[in-house]
Design a protein around this motif. Structure first.
Motif, mmCIF file in Angstrom:
data_model
loop_
_atom_site.group_PDB
_atom_site.id
_atom_site.type_symbol
_atom_site.label_atom_id
_atom_site.label_comp_id
_atom_site.label_asym_id
_atom_site.label_seq_id
_atom_site.Cartn_x
_atom_site.Cartn_y
_atom_site.Cartn_z
ATOM 1 N N GLU A 1 49.023 2.120 16.158
ATOM 2 C CA GLU A 1 48.128 2.252 15.012
ATOM 3 C C GLU A 1 46.961 3.196 15.290
ATOM 4 O O GLU A 1 46.175 3.480 14.386
ATOM 5 C CB GLU A 1 47.586 0.875 14.624
ATOM 6 N N ALA A 2 46.817 3.655 16.515
ATOM 7 C CA ALA A 2 45.736 4.574 16.879
ATOM 8 C C ALA A 2 46.290 5.635 17.818
ATOM 9 O O ALA A 2 47.189 5.364 18.618
ATOM 10 C CB ALA A 2 44.588 3.821 17.554
ATOM 11 N N ASP A 3 45.758 6.819 17.698
ATOM 12 C CA ASP A 3 46.185 7.929 18.536
ATOM 13 C C ASP A 3 45.642 7.749 19.954
ATOM 14 O O ASP A 3 44.489 7.354 20.138
ATOM 15 C CB ASP A 3 45.679 9.246 17.942
ATOM 16 N N LEU A 4 46.463 8.060 20.939
ATOM 17 C CA LEU A 4 46.052 7.911 22.335
ATOM 18 C C LEU A 4 44.846 8.786 22.673
ATOM 19 O O LEU A 4 44.051 8.445 23.548
ATOM 20 C CB LEU A 4 47.201 8.252 23.279
ATOM 21 N N SER A 5 44.691 9.889 21.983
ATOM 22 C CA SER A 5 43.579 10.794 22.278
ATOM 23 C C SER A 5 42.226 10.182 21.939
ATOM 24 O O SER A 5 41.199 10.686 22.381
ATOM 25 C CB SER A 5 43.755 12.113 21.521
ATOM 26 N N THR A 6 42.225 9.067 21.193
ATOM 27 C CA THR A 6 40.956 8.415 20.858
ATOM 28 C C THR A 6 40.471 7.492 21.970
ATOM 29 O O THR A 6 39.337 7.016 21.928
ATOM 30 C CB THR A 6 41.077 7.593 19.556
ATOM 31 N N LEU A 7 41.319 7.239 22.974
ATOM 32 C CA LEU A 7 40.948 6.345 24.068
ATOM 33 C C LEU A 7 40.118 7.082 25.110
ATOM 34 O O LEU A 7 40.370 8.243 25.412
ATOM 35 C CB LEU A 7 42.194 5.760 24.739
ATOM 36 N N GLY B 1 43.381 -9.734 35.475
ATOM 37 C CA GLY B 1 44.205 -9.448 34.303
ATOM 38 C C GLY B 1 43.921 -10.392 33.152
ATOM 39 O O GLY B 1 43.848 -9.979 31.992
ATOM 40 N N ARG B 2 43.741 -11.662 33.474
ATOM 41 C CA ARG B 2 43.409 -12.644 32.435
ATOM 42 C C ARG B 2 42.082 -12.299 31.782
ATOM 43 O O ARG B 2 41.954 -12.338 30.553
ATOM 44 C CB ARG B 2 43.370 -14.048 33.038
ATOM 45 N N ALA B 3 41.110 -11.945 32.594
ATOM 46 C CA ALA B 3 39.782 -11.613 32.058
ATOM 47 C C ALA B 3 39.848 -10.372 31.172
ATOM 48 O O ALA B 3 39.263 -10.345 30.082
ATOM 49 C CB ALA B 3 38.786 -11.403 33.195
ATOM 50 N N VAL B 4 40.573 -9.361 31.623
ATOM 51 C CA VAL B 4 40.686 -8.133 30.834
ATOM 52 C C VAL B 4 41.440 -8.401 29.542
ATOM 53 O O VAL B 4 41.037 -7.957 28.465
ATOM 54 C CB VAL B 4 41.378 -7.017 31.652
ATOM 55 N N SER B 5 42.538 -9.147 29.637
ATOM 56 C CA SER B 5 43.351 -9.421 28.451
ATOM 57 C C SER B 5 42.624 -10.261 27.420
ATOM 58 O O SER B 5 42.858 -10.119 26.223
ATOM 59 C CB SER B 5 44.653 -10.125 28.850
ATOM 60 N N SER B 6 41.764 -11.148 27.860
ATOM 61 C CA SER B 6 41.092 -12.036 26.906
ATOM 62 C C SER B 6 39.758 -11.492 26.426
ATOM 63 O O SER B 6 39.142 -12.062 25.531
ATOM 64 C CB SER B 6 40.875 -13.415 27.542
ATOM 65 N N HIS B 7 39.306 -10.396 26.983
ATOM 66 C CA HIS B 7 38.023 -9.815 26.612
ATOM 67 C C HIS B 7 38.217 -8.904 25.404
ATOM 68 O O HIS B 7 38.743 -7.810 25.521
ATOM 69 C CB HIS B 7 37.448 -9.032 27.796
ATOM 70 N N HIS B 8 37.834 -9.369 24.237
ATOM 71 C CA HIS B 8 38.077 -8.629 23.004
ATOM 72 C C HIS B 8 36.863 -7.806 22.598
ATOM 73 O O HIS B 8 36.158 -8.110 21.651
ATOM 74 C CB HIS B 8 38.516 -9.573 21.882
ATOM 75 N N THR B 9 36.670 -6.747 23.332
ATOM 76 C CA THR B 9 35.606 -5.814 22.999
ATOM 77 C C THR B 9 36.184 -4.751 22.074
ATOM 78 O O THR B 9 37.389 -4.714 21.801
ATOM 79 C CB THR B 9 35.095 -5.124 24.279
ATOM 80 N N ALA B 10 35.334 -3.871 21.636
ATOM 81 C CA ALA B 10 35.802 -2.753 20.820
ATOM 82 C C ALA B 10 36.803 -1.914 21.616
ATOM 83 O O ALA B 10 37.815 -1.447 21.071
ATOM 84 C CB ALA B 10 34.625 -1.902 20.373
ATOM 85 N N ALA B 11 36.544 -1.748 22.926
ATOM 86 C CA ALA B 11 37.453 -0.982 23.771
ATOM 87 C C ALA B 11 38.826 -1.652 23.821
ATOM 88 O O ALA B 11 39.858 -0.979 23.717
ATOM 89 C CB ALA B 11 36.879 -0.834 25.173
ATOM 90 N N ARG B 12 38.844 -2.961 23.975
ATOM 91 C CA ARG B 12 40.121 -3.684 24.025
ATOM 92 C C ARG B 12 40.856 -3.568 22.700
ATOM 93 O O ARG B 12 42.068 -3.391 22.667
ATOM 94 C CB ARG B 12 39.873 -5.155 24.384
ATOM 95 N N ARG B 13 40.127 -3.633 21.603
ATOM 96 C CA ARG B 13 40.757 -3.491 20.283
ATOM 97 C C ARG B 13 41.353 -2.089 20.115
ATOM 98 O O ARG B 13 42.432 -1.936 19.540
ATOM 99 C CB ARG B 13 39.768 -3.815 19.174
ATOM 100 N N ARG B 14 40.689 -1.050 20.657
ATOM 101 C CA ARG B 14 41.235 0.306 20.586
ATOM 102 C C ARG B 14 42.525 0.412 21.405
ATOM 103 O O ARG B 14 43.494 1.026 20.970
ATOM 104 C CB ARG B 14 40.204 1.327 21.072
ATOM 105 N N VAL B 15 42.530 -0.195 22.584
ATOM 106 C CA VAL B 15 43.735 -0.187 23.414
ATOM 107 C C VAL B 15 44.866 -0.916 22.689
ATOM 108 O O VAL B 15 46.003 -0.425 22.635
ATOM 109 C CB VAL B 15 43.476 -0.813 24.799
ATOM 110 N N GLU B 16 44.575 -2.075 22.122
ATOM 111 C CA GLU B 16 45.599 -2.838 21.402
ATOM 112 C C GLU B 16 46.122 -2.058 20.203
ATOM 113 O O GLU B 16 47.321 -2.086 19.909
ATOM 114 C CB GLU B 16 45.049 -4.198 20.980
ATOM 115 N N ALA B 17 45.245 -1.341 19.510
ATOM 116 C CA ALA B 17 45.675 -0.520 18.375
ATOM 117 C C ALA B 17 46.591 0.602 18.852
ATOM 118 O O ALA B 17 47.614 0.903 18.213
ATOM 119 C CB ALA B 17 44.462 0.042 17.637
ATOM 120 N N ALA B 18 46.261 1.218 19.984
ATOM 121 C CA ALA B 18 47.109 2.274 20.535
ATOM 122 C C ALA B 18 48.457 1.712 20.965
ATOM 123 O O ALA B 18 49.506 2.324 20.730
ATOM 124 C CB ALA B 18 46.409 2.965 21.705
ATOM 125 N N LEU B 19 48.455 0.531 21.571
ATOM 126 C CA LEU B 19 49.709 -0.107 21.982
ATOM 127 C C LEU B 19 50.596 -0.414 20.781
ATOM 128 O O LEU B 19 51.820 -0.323 20.858
ATOM 129 C CB LEU B 19 49.424 -1.394 22.763
#
Length: 130
Positions: A62-68, A41-59
């Protein structure tokens, strides 16, 4: 600096039970499984990839869930589930409902049915323990 390798801490009972079950399948103790999950969980939470930024935007809404992607959706759902569980664990629904004038009924520590009134009084409705 103090050794922090094994500090005593409280862990939710459902997590301990899940860790014991999953740990048995993975040849780990419940503690080892909890440590493993925390590290992942720590590794996933601290890994700021484009995918993580999309998830954070959805949370953040700010981003539609259908884009995930489906993998991002799994992370999104896990984040939402953890947030809900944290909120539920910290909520005192009896006091919240009493503040709204609602009478509640619950089991007390002895297993008796007790009515809790908004004015702070309570009455045992079922005293089968006597």
């Amino acid at each position: 600096m103090a050794d922090v390798a094994d500090r005593v801490t409280r862990v939710a009972a459902d997590l301990i039970e899940s860790a014991a079950a999953e740990g048995a399948r993975q040849s780990r103790s419940a503690k080892q499984q909890l440590d493993h999950w925390a590290r992942v969980g720590r590794a996933v939470s601290s890994h700021h990839t484009a995918a993580r930024r999309r998830v954070e935007a959805a949370l953040a809404g700010e981003a539609d869930l259908s884009t995930l992607t489906s993998e991002e959706g799994v992370v999104f759902n896990a984040e939402i589930s953890a947030a809900i569980e944290e909120q539920l664990a910290g909520a005192d629904y009896g006091n919240l409902l009493a503040a709204q004038g609602v009478t509640t009924v619950a089991l007390d520590e002895e297993g008796r049915i007790v009515q809790y009134r908004p004015d702070g009084t309570s009455v045992v409705l079922d005293d089968t323990s006597a």
